[in-house]
Write an enzyme that holds these catalytic residues in place. Structure first.
Site, PDB file in Angstrom:
ATOM      1  N   ASP A  31       0.841  -1.202   0.000  1.00 13.62           N
ATOM      2  CA  ASP A  31       0.000   0.000   0.000  1.00 13.62           C
ATOM      3  C   ASP A  31       0.879   1.256   0.000  1.00 13.62           C
ATOM      4  OD1 ASP A  31      -2.412   1.402   0.158  1.00 13.62           O
ATOM      5  OD2 ASP A  31      -2.325   1.510   2.353  1.00 13.62           O
ATOM      6  N   HIS A  32       0.485   2.243  -0.764  1.00 16.77           N
ATOM      7  CA  HIS A  32       1.218   3.515  -0.854  1.00 16.77           C
ATOM      8  C   HIS A  32       2.713   3.292  -1.054  1.00 16.77           C
ATOM      9  CE1 HIS A  32      -2.122   6.230  -0.074  1.00 16.77           C
ATOM     10  NE2 HIS A  32      -2.521   5.378   0.857  1.00 16.77           N
ATOM     11  N   GLU A  69      -2.682   6.407  -8.157  1.00 12.42           N
ATOM     12  CA  GLU A  69      -3.515   7.438  -7.496  1.00 12.42           C
ATOM     13  C   GLU A  69      -3.475   8.717  -8.299  1.00 12.42           C
ATOM     14  OE1 GLU A  69      -3.486   7.786  -3.232  1.00 12.42           O
ATOM     15  OE2 GLU A  69      -3.803   9.963  -3.270  1.00 12.42           O
ATOM     16  N   HIS A 110      -7.264  10.372   4.987  1.00  8.82           N
ATOM     17  CA  HIS A 110      -6.615   9.318   5.779  1.00  8.82           C
ATOM     18  C   HIS A 110      -6.668   9.701   7.258  1.00  8.82           C
ATOM     19  CE1 HIS A 110      -4.363   8.402   1.924  1.00  8.82           C
ATOM     20  NE2 HIS A 110      -4.685   7.188   2.323  1.00  8.82           N
ATOM     21  N   HIS A 149      -9.594   5.513  -0.499  1.00 13.92           N
ATOM     22  CA  HIS A 149      -8.694   5.481   0.657  1.00 13.92           C
ATOM     23  C   HIS A 149      -9.350   6.291   1.771  1.00 13.92           C
ATOM     24  CE1 HIS A 149      -4.799   3.766  -0.887  1.00 13.92           C
ATOM     25  NE2 HIS A 149      -5.579   3.770  -1.961  1.00 13.92           N
ATOM     26  N   SER A 204     -12.007   4.800   7.225  1.00 11.80           N
ATOM     27  CA  SER A 204     -12.426   4.914   8.634  1.00 11.80           C
ATOM     28  C   SER A 204     -13.230   6.183   8.864  1.00 11.80           C
ATOM     29  CB  SER A 204     -11.197   4.981   9.540  1.00 11.80           C
ATOM     30  OG  SER A 204     -10.398   3.853   9.343  1.00 11.80           O
ATOM     31  N   ASN A 257     -10.030   1.048   1.394  1.00  7.32           N
ATOM     32  CA  ASN A 257      -8.927   0.867   2.344  1.00  7.32           C
ATOM     33  C   ASN A 257      -9.365   1.333   3.726  1.00  7.32           C
ATOM     34  OD1 ASN A 257      -7.571   0.373  -0.055  1.00  7.32           O
ATOM     35  ND2 ASN A 257      -5.706   1.354   0.672  1.00  7.32           N
ATOM     36  N   THR A 275      -7.415   3.054  10.310  1.00 10.46           N
ATOM     37  CA  THR A 275      -7.444   3.830  11.561  1.00 10.46           C
ATOM     38  C   THR A 275      -8.561   3.373  12.501  1.00 10.46           C
ATOM     39  OG1 THR A 275      -6.545   5.712  10.366  1.00 10.46           O
ATOM     40  CG2 THR A 275      -7.557   6.192  12.484  1.00 10.46           C
TER      41      THR A 275
HETATM   42  P1  13P Z   1      -7.876   5.017   7.157  1.00  7.63           P
HETATM   43  O1  13P Z   1      -6.747   4.722   8.102  1.00  7.63           O
HETATM   44  O2  13P Z   1      -8.327   6.431   7.241  1.00  7.63           O
HETATM   45  O3  13P Z   1      -8.992   4.041   7.294  1.00  7.63           O
HETATM   46  O4  13P Z   1      -7.293   4.875   5.672  1.00  7.63           O
HETATM   47  C1  13P Z   1      -6.606   3.703   5.333  1.00  7.63           C
HETATM   48  C2  13P Z   1      -6.011   3.856   3.986  1.00  7.63           C
HETATM   49  O5  13P Z   1      -6.521   4.537   3.127  1.00  7.63           O
HETATM   50  C3  13P Z   1      -4.746   3.135   3.744  1.00  7.63           C
HETATM   51  O6  13P Z   1      -4.254   3.323   2.464  1.00  7.63           O
END
Ligand code: 13P
Length: 291
Positions: A82-83, A134, A187, A215, A218, A237, A240
Site C-alpha cells: 500500500d502507498h 492514485e 486518511h 482510501h 475509517s 482501504n 485507523t
Molecule cells: P484510514 O486509516 O483512514 O482508514 O485509511 C486507510 C487507507 O486509506 C490506507 O491506504
C-alpha cells in the site's frame, strides 16, 4: 486457496456491486483476525502493508506470514503493497511475492506521476502483478493519527480532488488496473464531518474505465459506503478505525481485569477484536457472502 489476483477481485466487485475490503495489517495478530473474519463472512479480502508502516514490520518479516495465510485461507486473498512510493519498496514487495502494488505518485505533478506509475506498470505487468495508481491527492492531516504531515486545513482544499477529465488520460497512459481517487475522503480521523463529492465520483467513473478505490475508509457512514460503491468504488482501504477500536477494547479489557493480565491473553483477545471489527466492515462494504 492460492493467492488471488487483485484485478480479478475488483472485477467481481464491480460486476456484483460491492467493495473488496483492504486492511492494513501490520502484524500477525491483525492478519489472523482479518482472515478469520473473511472466512466467517465468506468475503474476499485484500491484506496490505503500507510503506509508511515499515517501521512497525518489515516486508521481509510480514511477507511469509501473509503468503502463508493467503494459501491457507478458505476465501480469496490478495496481498498488496500500500502507498508504495520508493522503487526500492515496490521491487522488493514484488520479489517477496506481493501480487498487487499500489504505487502512489500523487505527490508529483501530473506528468511525473504518469511517468513513474507507467514504469511500475511496465515491470509489474511482466509478473502478473496488479497495479493501482492514485490521481488527485487523498490528504493525511497531521492531527488525524494517520502519521500524516499535511496541515490540518488541507481538508478544505478541493483543488486536490481527482479531475474527472484527466482520469481517462491517466489510465490510458499508465495502464493501471485500478485507480485511487480523491473526492472528499481523508486518511486517519475525520477532523470534520466528511462531505463526499459524489457527482465528481460518478464523472470519474465514466471517464476512468477501471475499478475505483477509496482510501480513508475509517469514519464514514454506511450511507457513504453504499453511495460510493454505487458510483464505482470497488475497493475500500481501512485502517485507523480498526487500530482505534481494538486499542479501546484492550483498554477496557485491562480495566476490567481483577487479576494478573498475561500478554498471551491480550494477544488472543486482540485477534478476536480484530476479527469482530473486520467482520463489521465486510458487511458494510457488502462483501460478505461474495467469496
Ligand atoms: P484510514 O486509516 O483512514 O482508514 O485509511 C486507510 C487507507 O486509506 C490506507 O491506504
Amino acid at each position: 486457496m492460492t493467492i488471488t489476483s487483485m484485478k480479478e477481485l475488483l472485477q467481481d466487485a464491480t460486476t456484483k456491486g460491492y467493495a473488496v475490503p483492504c486492511f492494513n495489517a501490520i502484524n500477525s495478530d491483525m492478519i489472523r483476525g482479518i482472515v478469520q473474519a473473511a472466512e466467517e463472512e465468506q468475503s474476499p479480502v485484500i491484506l496490505c502493508h503500507a510503506e509508511i508502516h515499515l517501521k512497525y514490520s518489515t516486508l521481509e518479516h510480514l511477507a511469509p506470514i501473509l503468503l502463508e495465510e493467503a494459501k491457507r485461507a478458505r476465501v480469496p486473498v490478495s496481498i498488496l503493497l500500500d502507498h508504495g512510493k520508493s522503487f526500492n519498496a515496490v521491487i522488493k514487495a514484488m520479489h517477496l511475492g506481493f501480487n498487487a502494488i499500489m504505487f502512489d505518485g500523487s505527490e508529483y505533478e501530473y506528468e511525473e506521476n504518469v511517468r513513474r506509475t507507467s514504469e511500475v506498470v511496465r515491470i509489474a505487468s511482466q509478473l502478473g502483478v496488479t497495479v493501482e495508481g492514485e490521481l488527485g491527492y487523498v490528504t493525511r492531516p497531521k492531527s488525524g493519527g494517520a502519521e500524516g504531515e499535511d496541515d490540518d486545513t488541507i481538508i478544505d482544499d478541493t483543488s486536490l480532488y481527482t479531475d474527472p477529465a484527466q482520469a481517462r488520460n491517466f489510465v490510458e497512459r499508465t495502464g493501471v488496473d485500478a485507480l485511487a481517487v480523491a473526492f472528499g475522503t481523508v486518511h486517519g480521523i475525520y477532523l470534520k464531518e466528511p462531505q463526499l463529492d459524489l457527482d465528481r465520483l460518478e464523472r470519474i467513473r465514466q471517464s476512468a474505465g477501471v475499478p475505483l478505490v477509496m482510501h480513508g475508509g475509517s469514519g464514514l457512514s454506511q450511507e457513504d459506503f453504499a453511495q460510493s460503491i454505487d458510483r464505482g468504488i470497488a475497493k475500500i482501504n481501512y485502517y485507523t478505525g480498526m487500530a482505534l477500536n481494538v486499542a479501546e477494547r484492550l483498554k477496557e479489557h485491562m480495566a476490567r481485569a481483577e487479576e494478573k493480565v498475561f500478554y498471551h491473553d491480550l494477544m488472543m483477545s486482540s485477534i478476536a477484536y480484530f476479527r469482530e471489527d473486520a467482520a463489521n466492515i465486510m458487511r458494510s462494504f457488502r462483501s460478505n457472502g461474495k467469496a
